[in-house]
Structure formats: structure tokens, C-alpha cells
Design an enzyme around this catalytic site. Structure first.
Site, PDB file in Angstrom:
ATOM      1  N   SER A  75       1.538 -12.762  47.814  1.00 24.88           N
ATOM      2  CA  SER A  75       2.156 -12.287  46.456  1.00 24.88           C
ATOM      3  C   SER A  75       3.415 -12.313  46.504  1.00 24.88           C
ATOM      4  O   SER A  75       4.225 -12.002  47.495  1.00 24.88           O
ATOM      5  CB  SER A  75       1.571 -10.790  46.341  1.00 24.88           C
ATOM      6  OG  SER A  75       2.236 -10.011  45.459  1.00 24.88           O
ATOM      7  N   TYR A 116       4.993 -14.089  39.562  1.00 28.87           N
ATOM      8  CA  TYR A 116       4.884 -13.068  38.373  1.00 28.87           C
ATOM      9  C   TYR A 116       5.931 -13.827  37.179  1.00 28.87           C
ATOM     10  O   TYR A 116       6.707 -14.502  37.491  1.00 28.87           O
ATOM     11  CB  TYR A 116       5.448 -11.656  38.584  1.00 28.87           C
ATOM     12  CG  TYR A 116       4.360 -11.136  39.159  1.00 28.87           C
ATOM     13  CD1 TYR A 116       3.148 -10.610  38.482  1.00 28.87           C
ATOM     14  CD2 TYR A 116       4.242 -10.202  40.289  1.00 28.87           C
ATOM     15  CE1 TYR A 116       2.141 -10.011  38.933  1.00 28.87           C
ATOM     16  CE2 TYR A 116       3.430  -9.658  40.931  1.00 28.87           C
ATOM     17  CZ  TYR A 116       2.219  -9.415  40.092  1.00 28.87           C
ATOM     18  OH  TYR A 116       1.359  -8.639  40.749  1.00 28.87           O
ATOM     19  N   THR A 155       0.704 -15.721  37.687  1.00 27.63           N
ATOM     20  CA  THR A 155       0.120 -14.562  36.961  1.00 27.63           C
ATOM     21  C   THR A 155       0.651 -14.322  35.667  1.00 27.63           C
ATOM     22  O   THR A 155       1.988 -14.195  35.370  1.00 27.63           O
ATOM     23  CB  THR A 155       0.248 -13.487  38.025  1.00 27.63           C
ATOM     24  OG1 THR A 155      -0.332 -13.640  39.333  1.00 27.63           O
ATOM     25  CG2 THR A 155      -0.378 -12.211  37.278  1.00 27.63           C
ATOM     26  N   LYS A 193      -3.275 -17.627  36.518  1.00 28.05           N
ATOM     27  CA  LYS A 193      -4.117 -16.638  36.868  1.00 28.05           C
ATOM     28  C   LYS A 193      -3.827 -15.501  35.930  1.00 28.05           C
ATOM     29  O   LYS A 193      -2.994 -15.027  35.275  1.00 28.05           O
ATOM     30  CB  LYS A 193      -3.848 -15.921  38.160  1.00 28.05           C
ATOM     31  CG  LYS A 193      -4.622 -14.823  38.650  1.00 28.05           C
ATOM     32  CD  LYS A 193      -4.207 -14.294  40.213  1.00 28.05           C
ATOM     33  CE  LYS A 193      -4.974 -13.309  40.424  1.00 28.05           C
ATOM     34  NZ  LYS A 193      -4.825 -12.004  39.808  1.00 28.05           N
ATOM     35  N   HIS A 200      -7.158  -8.890  36.411  1.00 27.20           N
ATOM     36  CA  HIS A 200      -6.353  -8.379  37.245  1.00 27.20           C
ATOM     37  C   HIS A 200      -7.233  -7.300  37.856  1.00 27.20           C
ATOM     38  O   HIS A 200      -6.478  -6.055  38.426  1.00 27.20           O
ATOM     39  CB  HIS A 200      -5.150  -7.632  36.593  1.00 27.20           C
ATOM     40  CG  HIS A 200      -3.814  -7.996  37.540  1.00 27.20           C
ATOM     41  ND1 HIS A 200      -2.939  -8.755  37.408  1.00 27.20           N
ATOM     42  CD2 HIS A 200      -3.467  -7.266  38.550  1.00 27.20           C
ATOM     43  CE1 HIS A 200      -2.128  -8.803  38.305  1.00 27.20           C
ATOM     44  NE2 HIS A 200      -2.191  -7.660  38.972  1.00 27.20           N
TER      45      HIS A 200
END
Length: 383
Positions: free
Chosen positions: A106, A129, A155, A251, A275
Site C-alpha cells: 500500500s 492513490y 486505486t 482497482k 474497497h
């Protein structure tokens, strides 16, 4: 405590972690109905049992993005993993590498890309992100690539943070949050020593350059909320596609039209995901959204899915619904919190065994043979 399922790992994690961390793993958005439906809708998928099919050899391995792996599974990007176990990202990456499945790091991890690569010496996936600071994103992509990340998971379902009421009650956010977290940590001395004391530094490694000296949990939460970019559009992804030379996976897709848009911008895959029910409560479960997306883009993209997967049986269900592979998040976070690297290894071994049993009892010998024909009933398409 005997651990033989994800439910057991969850209970062990609940006992070990301070409440604010357990609830951060365990909770969802609003009333948490989508989170619950992820599990329930997947569990309701009935399989078609077959007999006398010569399943003396069952092979759960597969190929994703040109790489052969032991299972059609990857460890999903999970934030703050290094707070669940000491240097948790490194422990999880080692377990994944030993099993022969991908680990996805992440953006908001405790251990940064270089520490994870040094710990596992194996290429990994990296999650990014949507952030306002494009320069920071470019730098982070370059660092991830230099550290050996092969696949980028971008994401897109967090233009704004979801409303997670449980976090306010538990001390992750809300009034007097820091003091409440200290009290909770004191009540869990094993975790406090192993992670709280011996697990330093607790900075968010990948975003530390942007945070500077302000690297506490509240600093991170505030920085992240301020840096999400709600203005991003599909056309903005072109520079990411141009900047990243490896496989690009989008994603957070729940609609076939968005999946088609991902294919149009040159993505290599999508993750059908809400999520983990942590963003918008009331949307479709991943299991319900998956078939229509697989129908729409399965010939153009590698379709992955997450949400509600707690066993190898659930992995088989997702594959039958149209996924080529499955990301596992909460299940491995529970295992990591409960038993560290050994817990993640045990979980992956359980998934392997459960997959083999489910495949044998549905009469399939390899992952390529898992499709809608092993379902007891045709699954309706959403939308």
C-alpha cells in the site's frame, strides 16, 4: 488457541490488538451493510458438485500478468499493516514470496518500498492513490519501480474518504483520539511491546518525504484527507499509463462502463472492488458486480476481484463468477495481526488446501477449468 479458519484468525487478532486498530481492520462505512453483503452474497453462491471425474491431480496454480504463481491469489494492499505486527509489510511480503503469490504494498504502509524489497528479495506489486500532488506521485512511482515493483495497482474509488463511524467510536479518529489510543495500547501489553516499542519507526514510509517531521497517525490522516483528488477523470490517467511501463491495474471498479473505460486508457487489468465496504455503503457487493464486468471486458482485461473472500472456497466462487484472480485483504490482515509471518503462511496454506478440495469436488483439475459451469445456478447480471 486452535486456528483452522479466517474466523479463528479474526478472533485472535481481536484479542491481541488495541481496539482502534482492530476496528480499523474490521470495520466498514456507515452501517457496514455492503461489507456484510460482500461476505453473504459470496457465501450464497451454490456450487455444482460432480463425482467420478478423475481429480487425482488438482493444480491451483495460474499465470497473472505473465508470471506463474502458486495460487490465483494476491495479498491486497492494506494500509498501516506495520501497526498490526512488527514491520508487518515485510512479514507479509516474505510469507507471500515463500508461497509463490504476489504481495501488493500500500501507499500508506509503515515499511517503504525499499525495506519491503530488501526483506523479501522478490518483486512485488505496488498500490497508488489518486493524490493532488502529481510530482509526488511521479516520484513515488519511480521509487517503486527502482525497488522492483512489477505491477501498479491504481486505486480509483477514494476521491474522498468514506464515512467510517466505527473509527470515531474506537479512537482512530474523533475527540481525544490520541489519549484513547494510548489507553487501549496499555491494555494490550504484548502488542504494545512487540509493535509499539520494538516496531519503531512508525512513520508512513512511502509518504514520509511529504509529511516531513509530522509523521504521527493524526498527521497522516490529515495529510491523506487533504491530498485525495476528487477532480481526477479518466483522461488524467494517461500520464500514469505513460509513466508506468509494467502492468497497470485499476482497482475500485463496480460498473461495466468504468471497466470499459479502463480498457480504453490502456490498463491491463481491473479489480472489481468496493474497497471492502469501506467507502460507499449500499453499493453492490463484489460478487454481484463481478459477472457483468467479466462479460463486458474479460476478453480485453485481466479481471481480478476482492471483497468478502475468507477461504479457498470463496476464491473458487470468485473464479467461477468470472475473475482471473482474487485479492485477499482483511483475511491476511487478521492472520498477520494474530501470528505475524507464520499466520500469513498458515492462511495461504489453508487457502491452497481449501481450493484443492473445492476443485476436486466440483470436478475440475486446473484453474482454467473453473468457470460458470461449476455453479449450481446461473448468476443474474447486475445492471
Amino acid at each position: 488457541m486452535i486456528v483452522s479458519s479466517t474466523t479463528d484468525f479474526r478472533e485472535a487478532a481481536r484479542r491481541r490488538l488495541p481496539r482502534f486498530l482492530f476496528d480499523y481492520i474490521d470495520g466498514g462505512a456507515y452501517a457496514e451493510r455492503t461489507m456484510a453483503r460482500n461476505i453473504d452474497d459470496l457465501a450464497d453462491i451454490a456450487l455444482r458438485q460432480r463425482v467420478l471425474m478423475d481429480v487425482s491431480v488438482v493444480d491451483p496454480s495460474t499465470t497473472l500478468f505473465g508470471v506463474r504463481q502458486a495460487l490465483p491469489v494476491a495479498l491486497a494492499p492494506v494500509g498501516l499493516t506495520g501497526m498490526y505486527a512488527r514491520r508487518g509489510e515485510c512479514q507479509a511480503a516474505r510469507a507471500a514470496a515463500a508461497k509463490g503469490v504476489p504481495f501488493c504494498l500500500s501507499t500508506v504502509s509503515v515499511c517503504d518500498v525499499d525495506e519491503v524489497r530488501a526483506a523479501s528479495a522478490t518483486p512485488f506489486w505496488f498500490q497508488l492513490y489518486v493524490l493532488r500532488d502529481r510530482g509526488f506521485m511521479r516520484d513515488l512511482l519511480a521509487r517503486a519501480s527502482a525497488a522492483g515493483a512489477t505491477t501498479l495497482v491504481f486505486t480509483v474509488d477514494m476521491p474522498v474518504p468514506g464515512a467510517r463511524y466505527r473509527d470515531a467510536h474506537s479512537g482512530m479518529s474523533g475527540p481525544n483520539a490520541a489519549a484513547r489510543r494510548l489507553v487501549q495500547a496499555a491494555l494490550k501489553p504484548a502488542w504494545a511491546w512487540d509493535v509499539g516499542v520494538m516496531g519503531h519507526p512508525h512513520r508512513l514510509g512511502n509518504v514520509a518525504p511529504a509529511l516531513g517531521k509530522a509523521s504521527g497517525l493524526q498527521d497522516f490522516m490529515g495529510w491523506l484527507a487533504a491530498n485525495f483528488d476528487p477532480s481526477i477523470q479518466w483522461s488524467d490517467l494517461k500520464w500514469i499509463r505513460d509513466a508506468w511501463k509494467g502492468p497497470l491495474v485499476i482497482k475500485g471498479v463496480l460498473d461495466p462502463e468504468d471497466a470499459k473505460a479502463a480498457a480504453d486508457i490502456g490498463a491491463d487489468g481491473v479489480v472489481v472492488s468496493n474497497h471492502g465496504g469501506r467507502q460507499l455503503d449500499g453499493v453492490l457487493s463484489s460478487a454481484r458486480a463481478l459477472p457483468a464486468i467479466a462479460d463486458a471486458v474479460g476478453d480485453r482485461l485481466t479481471v481480478l476481484a476482492d471483497g468478502g473472500v475468507r477461504s479457498g472456497l470463496d476464491v473458487v466462487r470468485m473464479l467461477a463468477l468470472g475473475a482471473r484472480g482474487v485479492l485477499i485483504g482483511r483475511a491476511y490482515a487478521y492472520a498477520l495481526a494474530a501470528r505475524g509471518e507464520a499466520g500469513v503462511t498458515q492462511l495461504l496454506d489453508l487457502i491452497d488446501k481449501e481450493m484443492r478440495v473445492a476443485m476436486a469436488l466440483t470436478g475440475v483439475r486446473d484453474v482454467a477449468s473453473i468457470n460458470e459451469t461449476i455453479l449450481a445456478e446461473r448468476v443474474p447480471r447486475a445492471g
